[in-house]
Structures are given as structure tokens and as C-alpha cells.
Design an enzyme around this catalytic site. Structure first.
Site, mmCIF file in Angstrom:
data_model
loop_
_atom_site.group_PDB
_atom_site.id
_atom_site.type_symbol
_atom_site.label_atom_id
_atom_site.label_comp_id
_atom_site.label_asym_id
_atom_site.label_seq_id
_atom_site.Cartn_x
_atom_site.Cartn_y
_atom_site.Cartn_z
ATOM 1 C CG LEU A 1 -2.122 -1.002 0.988
ATOM 2 C CD1 LEU A 1 -2.875 -1.215 2.288
ATOM 3 C CD2 LEU A 1 -3.059 -0.536 -0.094
ATOM 4 C CB ALA B 1 -0.555 1.174 -4.045
ATOM 5 C CD GLU B 2 -1.649 7.020 0.511
ATOM 6 O OE1 GLU B 2 -1.936 8.162 0.878
ATOM 7 O OE2 GLU B 2 -2.087 5.992 1.038
ATOM 8 C CB THR B 3 4.670 6.095 -3.161
ATOM 9 O OG1 THR B 3 4.845 5.995 -1.742
ATOM 10 C CG2 THR B 3 5.805 6.893 -3.767
#
Length: 152
Positions: free
Chosen positions: A73, A76-78
Site C-alpha cells: 500500500l 501504491a499510494e506513493t
């Protein structure tokens, strides 16, 4: 006549993280963030429509030796947030409002690659699908992140 040049305090961080030189003026005063550095994330392609990066499994595992689900995550968020930020442009900022993931298989060694593909690039929202794969190209997880775009 001397030229006014704004110092870029995070230039070494940007170079180490693989940020293309063309984006140094945009990110040079803020960097990529301490968590990106700590996780070992290195960008390999950076556009609003498609963003990719690698991350080592080593140092990002849970106690059973698998790549931590939270590390998926973070990657993914980065990727989704940086892609949304590039889409938003200078003078605007983005904040994540939703992220979710499905973990398909584990990884215990090597590098994983995250690929964020734009699903929607609007005026106030940007949504990306992020696929994390292992070195053999096997899908490890699929995430979706939505960022709200705000005027500064």
C-alpha cells in the site's frame, strides 16, 4: 548580472530515488518524503498517466518473511499520489481520499515493481490502478487509489 537560482535542498534525494531531472525543479524543495526513502522506492517512469517504481522486499517484510501488506500500500499510494500531483500541476496539491488493495501472492526476495495507470484524471479527482509484480512479472497485488485535487 547574477541570476537568482533557488537552491534545491532535496536534490540528492531526488537523484537517489530516480526522479527524472526534468522534475527536479518541481520536487526539489519538497523531495519525495522520508517514507519513500526508507522503503527504498526508486521511480523508473513518472507521468500522470503512467508511473512506475521498484521497491526491495528486503527490509519491508513482516515477521513471516513476506513483503508486508502495508508495504504494498505504501508503494501504491506513493505512485498514485505522485501521478495525481503531476496531473494537478503547480499551485495545486493532492490528498488521498481512498485506497484499497487485494493481495494475490507473496514475495520473499528481490525487487517488486509497482505500475500506476490512470483510470480517471479530472479537475478535482484522480484515480489510479496500481499493480505490484515480482521480478518474474507475477501479480502480487492490485490496488486502487483516489486523490482529491485541491487549490493551494
Amino acid at each position: 548580472m547574477s541570476e537568482n537560482i533557488t537552491p534545491l535542498p532535496f536534490i540528492d534525494e531526488l537523484v537517489t530515488s530516480g526522479v527524472p531531472e526534468a522534475l527536479h525543479p518541481y520536487l526539489g524543495t519538497v523531495g519525495v518524503g522520508p517514507l519513500v526513502v526508507k522503503m527504498g522506492i526508486v521511480f523508473t517512469h513518472m507521468t500522470p498517466e503512467l508511473m512506475t517504481a521498484t521497491m526491495p522486499v528486503a527490509g519491508n517484510t513482516q515477521i513471516a518473511g513476506l513483503l508486508h501488506g502495508g508495504a504494498h500500500l505504501v508503494l501504491a499510494e506513493t505512485l498514485g499520489s505522485f501521478a495525481a500531483s503531476l496531473h494537478a500541476g503547480a499551485g495545486r496539491r493532492v490528498v488521498g481520499i481512498e485506497i484499497g488493495a487485494t493481495h494475490h501472492r507473496g514475495a520473499t526476495t528481490g525487487l517488486v515493481t509497482g505500475t500506476a495507470t490512470a483510470i480517471h484524471l479530472g479537475r478535482t479527482l484522480a484515480t489510479h490502478e496500481v499493480v505490484v509484480t515480482d521480478e518474474s512479472g507475477r501479480r502480487l497485488s492490485t490496488a486502487r487509489i483516489t486523490n482529491m485535487i485541491l487549490d493551494s
